[in-house]
Design a protein around this motif. Sequence first.
Motif, PDB file in Angstrom:
ATOM      1  N   LEU A   1      13.519   2.888  17.499  1.00  0.00           N
ATOM      2  CA  LEU A   1      14.511   2.052  17.064  1.00  0.00           C
ATOM      3  C   LEU A   1      15.829   3.023  17.152  1.00  0.00           C
ATOM      4  N   PHE A   2      15.752   4.243  16.904  1.00  0.00           N
ATOM      5  CA  PHE A   2      16.754   5.116  16.934  1.00  0.00           C
ATOM      6  C   PHE A   2      17.332   5.250  18.461  1.00  0.00           C
ATOM      7  N   SER A   3      16.399   5.541  19.382  1.00  0.00           N
ATOM      8  CA  SER A   3      16.890   5.604  20.767  1.00  0.00           C
ATOM      9  C   SER A   3      17.236   4.372  21.306  1.00  0.00           C
ATOM     10  N   ILE A   4      16.970   2.962  20.841  1.00  0.00           N
ATOM     11  CA  ILE A   4      17.665   1.815  21.336  1.00  0.00           C
ATOM     12  C   ILE A   4      19.009   1.799  20.596  1.00  0.00           C
ATOM     13  N   MET A   5      19.141   2.256  19.217  1.00  0.00           N
ATOM     14  CA  MET A   5      20.371   2.298  18.929  1.00  0.00           C
ATOM     15  C   MET A   5      21.525   3.289  19.512  1.00  0.00           C
ATOM     16  N   LYS A   6      20.983   4.434  19.904  1.00  0.00           N
ATOM     17  CA  LYS A   6      21.815   5.290  20.740  1.00  0.00           C
ATOM     18  C   LYS A   6      22.463   4.558  21.859  1.00  0.00           C
ATOM     19  N   GLY A   7      21.757   3.660  22.557  1.00  0.00           N
ATOM     20  CA  GLY A   7      21.923   3.224  23.734  1.00  0.00           C
ATOM     21  C   GLY A   7      22.746   1.916  23.646  1.00  0.00           C
ATOM     22  N   ASN A   8      23.115   1.594  22.406  1.00  0.00           N
ATOM     23  CA  ASN A   8      23.823   0.084  22.155  1.00  0.00           C
ATOM     24  C   ASN A   8      24.645   0.482  20.936  1.00  0.00           C
ATOM     25  N   VAL A   9      25.979   0.672  21.400  1.00  0.00           N
ATOM     26  CA  VAL A   9      27.093   0.827  19.907  1.00  0.00           C
ATOM     27  C   VAL A   9      27.210  -0.158  19.186  1.00  0.00           C
ATOM     28  N   ASN A  10      26.626  -1.378  19.398  1.00  0.00           N
ATOM     29  CA  ASN A  10      26.747  -2.444  18.610  1.00  0.00           C
ATOM     30  C   ASN A  10      25.743  -2.708  17.436  1.00  0.00           C
ATOM     31  N   ILE A  11      24.810  -1.927  17.513  1.00  0.00           N
ATOM     32  CA  ILE A  11      23.786  -1.798  16.532  1.00  0.00           C
ATOM     33  C   ILE A  11      23.928  -0.729  15.573  1.00  0.00           C
ATOM     34  N   PRO A  12      24.250  -1.343  14.218  1.00  0.00           N
ATOM     35  CA  PRO A  12      24.955  -0.382  13.305  1.00  0.00           C
ATOM     36  C   PRO A  12      23.840   0.536  12.497  1.00  0.00           C
ATOM     37  N   ALA A  13      24.509   1.628  12.011  1.00  0.00           N
ATOM     38  CA  ALA A  13      23.686   2.568  11.255  1.00  0.00           C
ATOM     39  C   ALA A  13      22.864   1.876  10.237  1.00  0.00           C
ATOM     40  N   CYS A  14      21.640   2.356   9.826  1.00  0.00           N
ATOM     41  CA  CYS A  14      20.731   1.888   8.495  1.00  0.00           C
ATOM     42  C   CYS A  14      19.868   2.966   8.116  1.00  0.00           C
ATOM     43  N   ASP A  15      19.463   2.268   7.018  1.00  0.00           N
ATOM     44  CA  ASP A  15      18.139   3.060   6.584  1.00  0.00           C
ATOM     45  C   ASP A  15      17.167   2.029   6.892  1.00  0.00           C
ATOM     46  N   LEU A  16      15.915   2.612   7.358  1.00  0.00           N
ATOM     47  CA  LEU A  16      14.686   1.829   7.938  1.00  0.00           C
ATOM     48  C   LEU A  16      13.669   2.025   6.917  1.00  0.00           C
TER      49      LEU A  16
ATOM     50  N   GLN B   1       0.875  -1.195   0.063  1.00  0.00           N
ATOM     51  CA  GLN B   1       0.116  -0.011  -0.069  1.00  0.00           C
ATOM     52  C   GLN B   1       0.745   1.244  -0.093  1.00  0.00           C
ATOM     53  N   GLU B   2       1.919   1.316   0.887  1.00  0.00           N
ATOM     54  CA  GLU B   2       2.807   2.365   1.213  1.00  0.00           C
ATOM     55  C   GLU B   2       3.960   2.090   1.673  1.00  0.00           C
ATOM     56  N   ALA B   3       5.107   2.694   1.405  1.00  0.00           N
ATOM     57  CA  ALA B   3       6.265   2.412   2.097  1.00  0.00           C
ATOM     58  C   ALA B   3       6.988   3.745   2.207  1.00  0.00           C
ATOM     59  N   VAL B   4       7.923   3.796   3.341  1.00  0.00           N
ATOM     60  CA  VAL B   4       8.758   5.105   3.501  1.00  0.00           C
ATOM     61  C   VAL B   4      10.152   4.838   4.003  1.00  0.00           C
ATOM     62  N   ILE B   5      11.154   5.545   3.879  1.00  0.00           N
ATOM     63  CA  ILE B   5      12.355   5.122   4.327  1.00  0.00           C
ATOM     64  C   ILE B   5      12.874   6.278   4.988  1.00  0.00           C
ATOM     65  N   HIS B   6      13.751   5.848   6.158  1.00  0.00           N
ATOM     66  CA  HIS B   6      14.391   6.971   7.270  1.00  0.00           C
ATOM     67  C   HIS B   6      15.569   6.487   7.528  1.00  0.00           C
ATOM     68  N   ILE B   7      16.349   7.486   7.752  1.00  0.00           N
ATOM     69  CA  ILE B   7      17.921   7.261   7.948  1.00  0.00           C
ATOM     70  C   ILE B   7      18.252   7.164   9.625  1.00  0.00           C
ATOM     71  N   LEU B   8      18.810   6.094   9.920  1.00  0.00           N
ATOM     72  CA  LEU B   8      19.167   6.145  11.288  1.00  0.00           C
ATOM     73  C   LEU B   8      20.542   5.904  11.490  1.00  0.00           C
ATOM     74  N   ASP B   9      20.886   7.028  11.712  1.00  0.00           N
ATOM     75  CA  ASP B   9      22.642   7.203  11.965  1.00  0.00           C
ATOM     76  C   ASP B   9      22.926   7.440  13.386  1.00  0.00           C
ATOM     77  N   SER B  10      23.389   6.455  14.021  1.00  0.00           N
ATOM     78  CA  SER B  10      23.660   6.765  15.579  1.00  0.00           C
ATOM     79  C   SER B  10      24.872   7.593  15.745  1.00  0.00           C
ATOM     80  N   ASN B  11      25.639   8.075  14.785  1.00  0.00           N
ATOM     81  CA  ASN B  11      26.286   9.368  14.920  1.00  0.00           C
ATOM     82  C   ASN B  11      25.846  10.563  15.124  1.00  0.00           C
TER      83      ASN B  11
END
Length: 166
Positions: A88-103, A10-20
């Motif tokens: 997901l971004f807030s979880i990534m900020k708290g865990n350095v082992n989760i790599p940056a991504c596009d969601l 139906q719909e799709a969207v992309i966001h950028i999650l860069d923990s830096n």
Amino acid sequence: MEYINDINIQEAVIHILDSNSSEPILNEYTLELNEDIYKHIEKCLKDEELKTAVFNSERNIVKEIVQDYLNGVDSDFLGLSKELSRQLFSIMKGNVNIPACDLIIVSLITDVGPMVAVLKMDYVKNFTHSVEFVNDKIGIGIVPQAAGLPGSSQRIQKAAFIKPIR
């Protein structure tokens, strides 16, 4: 997991999650749907290693906002996608082992009912060439691109397909 034969996005969207970064980069527009997006989703849904999961019984903001969307309580797809990305971004900020991504967040209808798909597109290192002219001679080099996305022939490693809880 139930086998799914028919998929209608139906719909799709992309966001950028860069923990830096201090905030996720949230898109205001939905994606133009194309064959590559369909291929990624179909490949994920038909993967032999796809497993069924169940939300924990305690309060869960992801479960609540997705269920509100799937059950028609809240029909704001962009709002849903932004809130999922913020969570997901807030979880990534708290865990350095989760790599940056596009969601990529997707609203889809299948032969087993409506679903929301969450595709975490971890960056893959790609390479391209660069061409320089130095003293009337051509020099060709290799340039790494750290933020490449998986191609349609590659497998997405992290995805969730959420159905309505009835």
